[in-house]
Write a protein that holds these residues in place. Structure first.
Motif, PDB file in Angstrom:
ATOM      1  N   GLU A   1       0.830  -1.253   0.144  1.00 45.07           N
ATOM      2  CA  GLU A   1       0.319  -0.170   0.301  1.00 45.07           C
ATOM      3  C   GLU A   1       0.849   1.137  -0.332  1.00 45.07           C
ATOM      4  OE1 GLU A   1      -1.805   0.489   3.162  1.00 45.07           O
ATOM      5  OE2 GLU A   1      -3.275   1.850   3.371  1.00 45.07           O
ATOM      6  N   LEU A   2       0.725   1.930  -0.470  1.00 45.58           N
ATOM      7  CA  LEU A   2       1.979   3.501  -0.653  1.00 45.58           C
ATOM      8  C   LEU A   2       1.002   4.247   0.333  1.00 45.58           C
ATOM      9  CD1 LEU A   2       2.017   3.712  -4.730  1.00 45.58           C
ATOM     10  CD2 LEU A   2       4.068   2.892  -2.242  1.00 45.58           C
ATOM     11  N   PRO A   3       2.009   5.056   0.956  1.00 41.47           N
ATOM     12  CA  PRO A   3       0.742   6.010   1.147  1.00 41.47           C
ATOM     13  C   PRO A   3      -0.174   7.417   0.568  1.00 41.47           C
ATOM     14  CG  PRO A   3       3.651   5.776   1.648  1.00 41.47           C
ATOM     15  CD  PRO A   3       3.009   5.605   0.948  1.00 41.47           C
ATOM     16  N   ALA A   4      -1.054   7.561   1.225  1.00 40.33           N
ATOM     17  CA  ALA A   4      -2.269   8.843   0.344  1.00 40.33           C
ATOM     18  C   ALA A   4      -1.496   9.663   0.088  1.00 40.33           C
ATOM     19  CB  ALA A   4      -3.417   8.402   1.188  1.00 40.33           C
ATOM     20  N   GLY A   5      -1.792  10.414  -0.854  1.00 37.08           N
ATOM     21  CA  GLY A   5      -1.837  11.779  -0.995  1.00 37.08           C
ATOM     22  C   GLY A   5      -0.704  11.707  -2.181  1.00 37.08           C
ATOM     23  N   ARG A   6      -0.410  10.697  -2.738  1.00 37.63           N
ATOM     24  CA  ARG A   6       0.091  11.111  -4.067  1.00 37.63           C
ATOM     25  C   ARG A   6       0.092  11.669  -5.195  1.00 37.63           C
ATOM     26  NH1 ARG A   6       4.652   7.700  -1.992  1.00 37.63           N
ATOM     27  NH2 ARG A   6       4.787   7.944  -0.396  1.00 37.63           N
ATOM     28  N   GLY A   7       0.870  11.914  -5.680  1.00 41.67           N
ATOM     29  CA  GLY A   7       0.176  12.591  -7.172  1.00 41.67           C
ATOM     30  C   GLY A   7       0.355  10.916  -8.038  1.00 41.67           C
TER      31      GLY A   7
ATOM     32  N   GLY B   1       7.551  25.137 -10.778  1.00 39.37           N
ATOM     33  CA  GLY B   1       7.482  24.705  -9.724  1.00 39.37           C
ATOM     34  C   GLY B   1       8.637  24.204  -8.748  1.00 39.37           C
ATOM     35  N   ARG B   2       8.619  23.031 -10.256  1.00 35.91           N
ATOM     36  CA  ARG B   2       9.289  21.609  -9.608  1.00 35.91           C
ATOM     37  C   ARG B   2      10.326  21.291 -10.079  1.00 35.91           C
ATOM     38  NH1 ARG B   2       4.725  22.375  -8.389  1.00 35.91           N
ATOM     39  NH2 ARG B   2       5.995  23.010  -7.233  1.00 35.91           N
ATOM     40  N   GLN B   3      10.823  20.176 -10.197  1.00 38.38           N
ATOM     41  CA  GLN B   3      11.912  20.093 -10.046  1.00 38.38           C
ATOM     42  C   GLN B   3      12.101  18.302 -11.089  1.00 38.38           C
ATOM     43  OE1 GLN B   3      12.626  20.763  -6.133  1.00 38.38           O
ATOM     44  NE2 GLN B   3      14.768  20.524  -6.864  1.00 38.38           N
ATOM     45  N   ALA B   4      13.504  18.231 -11.985  1.00 43.54           N
ATOM     46  CA  ALA B   4      13.485  16.993 -13.247  1.00 43.54           C
ATOM     47  C   ALA B   4      14.116  16.029 -12.642  1.00 43.54           C
ATOM     48  CB  ALA B   4      13.006  17.499 -14.716  1.00 43.54           C
TER      49      ALA B   4
ATOM     50  N   VAL C   1      16.653   7.914  -3.077  1.00 37.31           N
ATOM     51  CA  VAL C   1      16.824   8.855  -3.131  1.00 37.31           C
ATOM     52  C   VAL C   1      15.376   9.872  -3.576  1.00 37.31           C
ATOM     53  CG1 VAL C   1      17.686  11.065  -4.534  1.00 37.31           C
ATOM     54  CG2 VAL C   1      18.851   9.478  -4.979  1.00 37.31           C
ATOM     55  N   ASP C   2      15.186  10.570  -2.590  1.00 38.89           N
ATOM     56  CA  ASP C   2      14.037  10.538  -2.059  1.00 38.89           C
ATOM     57  C   ASP C   2      14.007  12.296  -1.791  1.00 38.89           C
ATOM     58  OD1 ASP C   2      11.029  10.416  -0.899  1.00 38.89           O
ATOM     59  OD2 ASP C   2      11.953  11.090   0.925  1.00 38.89           O
ATOM     60  N   VAL C   3      13.112  13.454  -3.113  1.00 34.92           N
ATOM     61  CA  VAL C   3      13.153  14.738  -3.125  1.00 34.92           C
ATOM     62  C   VAL C   3      10.978  14.414  -3.756  1.00 34.92           C
ATOM     63  CG1 VAL C   3      13.756  16.853  -4.377  1.00 34.92           C
ATOM     64  CG2 VAL C   3      14.889  15.056  -3.919  1.00 34.92           C
ATOM     65  N   PRO C   4      11.091  14.813  -2.950  1.00 37.51           N
ATOM     66  CA  PRO C   4       9.220  14.596  -3.328  1.00 37.51           C
ATOM     67  C   PRO C   4       8.649  16.088  -4.103  1.00 37.51           C
ATOM     68  CG  PRO C   4       9.041  14.586  -0.872  1.00 37.51           C
ATOM     69  CD  PRO C   4      11.180  14.970  -1.787  1.00 37.51           C
ATOM     70  N   ASN C   5       9.906  16.840  -4.144  1.00 37.27           N
ATOM     71  CA  ASN C   5       9.027  17.892  -5.933  1.00 37.27           C
ATOM     72  C   ASN C   5       9.364  17.880  -6.529  1.00 37.27           C
ATOM     73  OD1 ASN C   5       7.754  21.008  -5.884  1.00 37.27           O
ATOM     74  ND2 ASN C   5      10.266  21.023  -6.216  1.00 37.27           N
TER      75      ASN C   5
ATOM     76  N   ALA D   1       2.442  15.588  -3.821  1.00 37.10           N
ATOM     77  CA  ALA D   1       1.127  15.168  -4.177  1.00 37.10           C
ATOM     78  C   ALA D   1       0.728  15.981  -5.453  1.00 37.10           C
ATOM     79  CB  ALA D   1       0.314  16.429  -3.030  1.00 37.10           C
ATOM     80  N   HIS D   2       1.870  16.247  -6.125  1.00 38.99           N
ATOM     81  CA  HIS D   2       1.630  16.273  -7.781  1.00 38.99           C
ATOM     82  C   HIS D   2       1.494  15.929  -8.928  1.00 38.99           C
ATOM     83  CE1 HIS D   2       2.088  21.101  -6.133  1.00 38.99           C
ATOM     84  NE2 HIS D   2       3.113  20.582  -5.853  1.00 38.99           N
ATOM     85  N   GLU D   3       1.213  15.505  -9.923  1.00 40.20           N
ATOM     86  CA  GLU D   3       0.821  14.470 -10.432  1.00 40.20           C
ATOM     87  C   GLU D   3       2.305  14.663 -11.290  1.00 40.20           C
ATOM     88  OE1 GLU D   3      -1.364  15.310 -14.012  1.00 40.20           O
ATOM     89  OE2 GLU D   3      -1.515  13.745 -14.493  1.00 40.20           O
ATOM     90  N   SER D   4       3.081  13.472 -11.541  1.00 36.39           N
ATOM     91  CA  SER D   4       4.622  12.954 -12.552  1.00 36.39           C
ATOM     92  C   SER D   4       4.361  12.404 -13.298  1.00 36.39           C
ATOM     93  CB  SER D   4       4.672  12.497 -11.072  1.00 36.39           C
ATOM     94  OG  SER D   4       5.371  13.019  -9.834  1.00 36.39           O
TER      95      SER D   4
END
Ligand code: ADP
Ligand code: MG
Length: 698
Positions: free
Chosen positions: A479-485, A511-514, A586-590, A618-621
């Motif tokens: 199960e993934l944590p809720a609120g993920r895009g 405002g996002r990163q890549a 590596v974990d950078v949610p933005n 929370a953003h779409e990826s």
């Protein structure tokens, strides 16, 4: 080469019996087979055939039904078939003097004629393919006017006794090597069966069907390849015969399954007896904990654990307070929150007064863990130490008054000889698939039977899980944590790159990163079709200016790597241009865009890991796979990725397409030598082997 003990091939074990003074016939050198002299033995050795048993277990590559040949007249374009015909004409064709020569001959079977060509004429061909000789010819016609097959497989038809081995039956075509024709290998196998079939022993654990109920199939879940249990299993001797000289093609699979079951059972016996021995010897350290650290930790965490995380932690707590040391594999797809589970597990051991070691495969990941755990644990009064190749034991002084133990975080540098891990209660290994079993055990041996938790995001198909990690209990975070895009995945060709970069600019502007990933570090490492990160970095910088790009690959100095990562985390760098180095952890949610060029150069599981770097906020990826690869296989693989984000489906598909090598990671695959077992397909057999092994050991 390190060889994880439980993966040692079962080749010897299945010959059965106590070690006797004289070796069993199965272990006799292959020269015991009539027709094998020292010359042929040398050739057979190239096929890894050294003993009588090796020859008997040399698996045919394919079969030909030679009870009925196709009339040449009925050959179809591009459809492989066997015909039988007499040579009516043959000769060498030369284009110009001294240039390459081609050999061609024409077969006739009374219905039509077939031309066969070899583009490199060999001196022996004219004698061998002589007019009036009769041959079996196997291949795919590439034209029908005239009928033509280039480079066919052929076999001389010699009248007489051989007819029985090579024609008028279903014949095996084995893997070959220079100097050994299909006909010779077939003859040798036949001869070996004549001499030794009666002496093929049942495995040491006895005749399998006697175990009876263990072999009943799972009701309702019987795949087509399953054994016809009702009619029972063939003896091992029969099975060996069936896979070489089947009466009907369906026999092949029955024989194969019997031999595969033996292999899997031998493997499972090793795995399970290892575990048993361990349980007899080891008394668990009391690491169940009392919640004194856990409570404030969870309160400060900032999110609530998912149901799956909680239930896994319940299993872990039971283990840590149990009788035997924990040996648990924690599987959870990328982003499922394994780190939080690791933290809670560590706290339980720390509450018990023990120290904990956490090993990660890369410095970047070890440092990321160090930073996270520092944030979480230092306020609780827990010591933290970092041990990597470039950074030794950087201690963060505990602030709390009631000092709890130490959490050691590091790479394989933790394994360094002189580095001591006193009072070790729990060993946690992150991204276990990047380590060998030997490394895992080396860390465990730094303590006195500490508990072990290994974590992996590479979803391992059940077949491999039961085989590779058969000595571990398995927990799954499903199960993934809720609120993920959500993550959208696209496959595009390089032609579309300008548009793709426009798209990335848009996202960065918002405002996002890549992440932008290339297969190679340096152009010098590669041919010109494969892009290298150092070169493309310049292009990306220009394409995205005035936004900032950072460069990350294995040859950059650790301190610099750390600066780049820090800048990316702080969004001072908007695009991280990297190799697959960033694949783990590596974990950078933005960061919401993952662009991978030359995507065909990565394994599916690896692409899935890379994609796991996005979709964490929370953003779409968006994951964009760039590939110009045209082969069906490459297309099929990328399509799987575009179609699903389910790691298990991806892993299973990868296993089927590419075999176990990539999933097993480094080294481990080579040592798992299964001749008849198929890790991609034999889940049912592996399950049965587990039950059998348990019965046998009981
Ligand atoms: P992985 O299983 O791939 O190692 P991580 O442990 O890195 O995943 O977790 C991914 C992200 O999800 C992290 O940012 C982490 O803080 C966050 N996370 C973990 N558990 C939860 C949860 N229960 N609710 C919300 N976010 C969570
Ligand atoms: Mg992780």
């Amino acid at each position: 080469m390190p060889n994880p003990e439980h993966l040692v091939p079962p080749a010897v074990a299945i010959s059965g019996g106590e070690p006797a003074a004289a070796p069993l016939p199965m272990q006799w050198p292959v020269t015991a087979v009539r027709g094998v002299g020292s010359e042929r033995a040398k050739l057979l050795a190239k096929l890894d055939i050294h003993t009588v048993e090796d020859l008997l277990l040399h698996k045919p590559r394919r079969y030909e039904d030679r009870r009925k040949f196709l009339p040449i007249r009925d050959l179809k374009l591009k459809e492989a078939a066997t015909v039988r015909g007499k040579i009516v004409a043959a000769g060498v064709k030369r284009w110009k003097r001294g240039e390459r020569a081609m050999f061609e001959c024409v077969f006739d079977d009374g219905t039509a004629r077939l031309h066969c060509r070899w583009w490199q004429a060999q001196p022996w061909m004219e004698d061998w393919y002589a007019v009036n000789r009769e041959f079996l010819v196997y291949g795919k016609p590439d034209s029908l006017k005239p009928r033509n097959i280039d480079h066919p497989e052929t076999e001389l038809v010699e009248p007489g006794e051989d007819e029985f081995i090579h024609v008028n039956r279903i014949v095996p075509v084995h893997a070959l090597t220079d100097g050994l024709t299909a006909r010779v290998v077939r003859t040798l196998v036949w001869q070996a069966l004549e001499q030794f079939e009666a002496q093929v022993p049942e495995p040491a654990w006895g005749h399998l069907p006697a175990v009876g109920s263990a072999l009943s199939p799972t009701p309702g879940k019987t795949p087509a390849r399953d054994l016809p249990f009702l009619t029972g299993l063939p003896t091992r001797a029969n099975a060996v015969h069936m896979v070489h000289f089947p009466e009907e093609l369906t026999d092949v699979e029955i024989g194969r399954q019997r031999l595969a079951l033996d292999e899997f059972t031998a493997l499972q016996i090793q795995i399970q007896s290892r575990r048993k021995k361990f349980e007899v010897n080891a008394r668990a350290l009391p690491c169940g904990g009392d919640n004194r650290l856990m409570k404030p930790f969870l309160a400060a965490l900032g999110f609530k654990l998912t149901g799956a995380q909680t239930s896994v932690l319940r299993e872990i707590r039971a283990d840590l307070g149990g009788e035997h040391p924990m040996r648990r594999l924690l599987q959870g797809d990328v982003g499922s929150g394994k780190t939080a589970v690791a933290a809670c597990s560590a706290l339980m051991a720390l509450e018990g007064g023990f120290n904990v070691a956490l090993m990660a495969p890369t410095e970047i990941l070890a440092e990321q863990h160090f930073r996270n755990f520092q944030k979480w644990f230092t306020p609780l009064g827990i010591n933290l130490a970092l041990q990597t190749g470039s950074q030794k034991t950087e201690n963060a002084a505990p602030t709390g008054a009631d000092k709890a133990g130490t959490l050691y975080i590091g790479t394989h540098a933790l394994l360094t000889g002189g580095f001591e891990l006193p009072q070790l209660g729990l060993v946690i290994i992150d991204e276990q698939h990047k380590f060998g079993v030997t490394q895992r055990e080396a860390l465990v041996r730094k303590g006195n039977y500490p508990h072990l938790l290994v974590m992996t995001a590479t979803p391992i198909p059940r077949t491999l899980g039961l085989t590779l990690y058969g000595d571990l209990d398995v927990s799954v975070i499903d199960e993934l944590p809720a609120g993920r895009g959500s993550i959208k995945t696209f496959v595009r060709t390089t032609e579309k790159l300008p548009k793709v970069f426009e798209f990335i600019r848009e996202k960065i502007t918002a405002g996002r990163q890549a992440y932008i990933v290339y297969p190679r570090v340096d152009v010098a490492d590669t041919d010109k079709d494969i892009k290298a990160v150092t070169k493309e970095f310049e292009t990306v910088k220009k394409a995205l200016a005035p936004f900032q790009a950072g460069l990350l690959h294995g040859r950059i100095k650790p301190a610099e790597k750390e600066l780049v990562m820090a800048a990316f985390r702080a969004n001072k760098i908007q695009a991280l241009v990297a190799t697959s180095l960033i694949e783990v952890g590596v974990d950078v949610p933005n960061a919401t865009v993952m662009l991978i060029e030359n995507a065909e150069h990565f394994g599916l599981a690896q692409l899935h890991q890379l994609r796991g770097r996005i979709g964490r906020g929370a953003h779409e990826s968006f994951c964009i796979l760039i590939s110009d690869a045209l082969t069906d296989e490459a297309q099929a693989r990328l399509k799987i990725l575009a179609d699903t984000t389910d790691g298990f489906k991806i892993a299973e598909a990868d296993l089927k397409l590419r075999g176990p090598g990539e999933l097993l990671g480094q080294r481990q695959s080579g040592s798992m030598r299964l001749r008849f077992g198929n890790l991609a397909e034999d889940l049912n057999l592996i399950r049965q082997a587990r039950v059998l092994a348990a019965k046998i050991l009981a």
